[in-house]
Design a protein around this motif. Structure first.
Motif, PDB file in Angstrom:
ATOM      1  N   GLU A  18       1.173   3.780  -3.063  1.00 33.00           N
ATOM      2  CA  GLU A  18       0.397   4.864  -3.114  1.00 33.00           C
ATOM      3  C   GLU A  18       1.171   6.242  -2.920  1.00 33.00           C
ATOM      4  OE1 GLU A  18      -2.813   4.314  -0.587  1.00 33.00           O
ATOM      5  OE2 GLU A  18      -3.586   2.289  -1.471  1.00 33.00           O
ATOM      6  N   GLU A  19       2.183   6.194  -2.323  1.00 32.66           N
ATOM      7  CA  GLU A  19       3.032   7.461  -1.928  1.00 32.66           C
ATOM      8  C   GLU A  19       3.904   7.555  -3.128  1.00 32.66           C
ATOM      9  OE1 GLU A  19       4.742   7.093   1.792  1.00 32.66           O
ATOM     10  OE2 GLU A  19       2.927   6.349   2.687  1.00 32.66           O
ATOM     11  N   LYS A  43       0.922  -1.294   0.031  1.00 34.06           N
ATOM     12  CA  LYS A  43       0.084  -0.047  -0.019  1.00 34.06           C
ATOM     13  C   LYS A  43       0.735   1.307  -0.036  1.00 34.06           C
ATOM     14  CE  LYS A  43      -0.595   0.185   5.060  1.00 34.06           C
ATOM     15  NZ  LYS A  43      -1.584   0.111   6.270  1.00 34.06           N
TER      16      LYS A  43
END
Length: 380
Positions: free
Chosen positions: A14-15, A11
């Motif tokens: 996403e950055e 996840k």
């Protein structure tokens, strides 16, 4: 190198944003040739946004910004499709600007660790050991940060994630001591992992090795105290290991002396009862399983063992009662088969058929269930 925890890091992609470097574009790096089809390279969102706000994107999105994000994505996903190309980029950059990529990853990890951002810290260390799998210090610190992230998941009541990070830490600490048999701190932490898994003998051996290699005085005292406190657990493990090996009398010699001070320790009582059952001393075995059920009325394993003892003594009504109670608590094929066979031995074919066929529905591959069905077929 394999990692158990990557799904918990994905996840973090996403950055990142991706931009495409074209082979004929303005961006060039000496010693590195951009593929003819171009290369999608990552940039951290914060860098991209800051550059846009300051209207200096070209200055902000420089080779080091790209390199940092490349290291970051390697740390998130060790099998990312462009990782090999990113490694070539990083090697060329290291030569061009005289930067040590390994040291940089370590620095970034420490930076994030110091402000409590343990997942980011872990990502940089994971990148480090992905690129340099024989970096012992990097692997050790990676394991330690895994333990920190595990504690965070424990606070969030995410047991699955917590266990994955702990197993990851354990695996990498074991790799550390394989690479460096003299790494005392790795032994120190390994001792806790084995202790928490109930491997008390192994924990004691590992902690004793840590003492031999040398620890700071406070850690040495801590380990010595741990070893002293766990002595009875070591004896318990030695005892139940002997029972599982079929050496029941030797096992009882280890287990019985512990009973006086630990009379409410159901695991101990269970192993003593099992040893007696294995020796066909059924009445003694029953006493221990009954003690457990007084302490823990819904302890299924003790209930099943007591039922088996009753069945071996031809007390079928009592055995059936116990098996039925156990089956209500845990609908397990083995319990249902035992219940079915108890009914069969008690002359109740219909109930025997019902419970054994139910066991087969739950797990048609279970060997015990298949054997019970074969036996049942003789009476149909």
């Amino acid at each position: 190198m394999n990692f158990k925890i990557e799904k918990y890091l994905l996840k973090k992609t996403e950055e990142l944003a991706f931009i495409t470097l074209k082979s004929e574009g303005e961006f060039q790096l000496k010693g590195y040739e951009i593929p003819k089809a171009g290369l999608d390279v990552p940039i951290k969102n914060e860098v991209l946004v800051k550059g846009i706000k300051e209207e200096t994107a070209q200055e902000k999105i420089n080779s080091m910004s790209i390199a940092d994000a490349m290291i970051y994505i390697i740390g998130i996903d060790s099998k990312f499709k462009y990782n090999d190309e990113y490694r070539k980029f990083l090697d060329a950059l290291a030569t061009n600007i005289d930067i040590d990529i390994r040291a940089y990853a370590g620095y970034m990890s420490r930076k994030y660790f110091d402000i409590g951002e343990y997942t980011d810290s872990l990502i940089y260390l994971k990148a480090l050991i992905t690129m340099y799998p024989n970096d012992i210090e990097g692997m050790y610190h990676y394991a330690i940060v895994c333990q920190e992230v595990a504690q965070k998941h424990q606070k969030d009541s995410d047991d699955e994630a917590m266990n994955k990070f702990l197993l990851e830490a354990l695996e990498k600490l074991e790799m550390v001591v394989q690479l460096d048999e003299g790494f005392a701190l790795a032994y120190y932490h390994l001792g806790y992992h084995y202790y928490n898994q109930g491997q008390y003998v192994k924990s004691k051996v590992i902690w004793e090795e840590a003492q031999k290699l040398g620890l700071e005085p406070d850690l040495m005292a801590e380990v010595q105290e741990n070893i002293g406190k766990m002595d009875f657990k070591v004896q318990y493990e030695e005892g139940y290991t002997l029972v599982f090996q079929g050496k029941n009398e030797e096992g009882l010699e280890k287990l019985r002396p512990l009973e006086e001070e630990h009379s409410d320790w159901w695991n101990l009582l269970f192993m003593i009862g099992l040893a007696y059952k294995n020796m066909n001393e059924i009445e003694s075995a029953k006493q221990y399983f009954e003690k457990i059920l007084l302490l823990k009325p819904h302890q299924v394993d003790a209930m099943v063992e007591l039922a088996l003892c009753e069945a071996s003594s031809f007390n079928m009504e009592r055995a059936i009662e116990l098996f039925e109670t156990a089956a209500k608590i845990k609908e397990d094929p083995e319990i249902l088969c035992n219940l079915g066979m108890a009914y069969l031995n008690n002359g109740d074919l219909d109930d025997a058929i019902y419970f054994i066929e139910r066991a087969y529905e739950l797990d048609p591959q279970d060997e015990i269930t298949v054997a019970c069905l074969r036996e049942l077929d003789k009476y149909r």
